[in-house]
Design a protein around this motif. Sequence first.
Motif, short mmCIF file in Angstrom:
data_model
loop_
_atom_site.label_atom_id
_atom_site.label_comp_id
_atom_site.label_asym_id
_atom_site.label_seq_id
_atom_site.Cartn_x
_atom_site.Cartn_y
_atom_site.Cartn_z
N HIS A 154 0.68 -1.26 0.00
CA HIS A 154 -0.05 -0.04 -0.10
C HIS A 154 0.75 1.26 0.14
O HIS A 154 2.01 1.25 0.27
N HIS A 160 0.35 5.38 1.91
CA HIS A 160 -0.44 5.61 2.99
C HIS A 160 -1.36 6.68 2.44
O HIS A 160 -1.25 7.24 1.49
N GLU A 206 7.11 5.50 7.50
CA GLU A 206 7.25 4.37 8.55
C GLU A 206 8.67 3.82 8.53
O GLU A 206 9.45 3.54 7.70
N TYR A 252 10.21 -0.21 9.32
CA TYR A 252 10.02 -1.72 9.45
C TYR A 252 11.22 -2.01 9.89
O TYR A 252 12.40 -1.46 9.54
N HIS A 284 4.77 0.33 -0.10
CA HIS A 284 5.77 -0.85 0.30
C HIS A 284 4.86 -2.11 0.56
O HIS A 284 3.71 -2.16 0.69
N HIS A 336 -4.35 3.59 5.09
CA HIS A 336 -3.91 2.67 4.24
C HIS A 336 -4.71 2.90 2.87
O HIS A 336 -5.68 3.00 2.86
#
Length: 183
Positions: free
Chosen positions: A89, A91, A98, A100, A137, A159
């Motif tokens: 997705h 954002h 973000e 990870y 991502h 999302h």
Amino acid sequence: HKKIVIPSLSFFQNELKGEGVVKSRRTLGELAGIFENQDAYSQLPLDQLAYEVYSYLPEREGTPGGLYFGITQLYPGKVGDEYFMTKGHFHQQEDRSEYYWGLEGEGMLILMDRERNTWAERMMPGSLHYIPGGVAHRVANTGNSVLSFAACWPSDAGHNYEEIANKGFSARLVEVNGTPKLR
Ligand code: PAN
Ligand code: ZN
């Protein structure tokens, strides 16, 4: 306030105690259309679990400046020469970024910017990945065991699955002679 120090037992213990960790799951059936090889896809059971996401927001929903914490567990498997992967997705609020980071297993983080340039980063325990705003991502499990990674993102990011569902990424991660390659 509940505190999460590291993505560890304390997080899952909150979930076990029913303290606000939300668990969601996606089956292969819910990933219809993301894999190239439709024949291979149609031979797999639609109810097979592809991944689970545990997410937690230590604030009231929508609190400005709040941060979600999440753990995704992506199961190993392949559809033709593509690996099991998340839907992927952008954002909803495009500029929201973000982090990870890899906890367990092996994978690749597939990223695509607004100009549809696609690239990938190897994920492994301890790897850290910054996903800038405006970058779509998705994660693929390139190993034989569960791939587990943690994520942290702004409470107001939201999302946007639609664009990826409709147009996909501009490259696919496939296994070529036993190794993952972007094609
Ligand atoms: C992650 C993802 C999670 C599942 O928490 O939502 O890994 O992937 P999909 O949402 O693409 O199915 C995240 O990126 N949150 O913003
Ligand atoms: Zn995200």
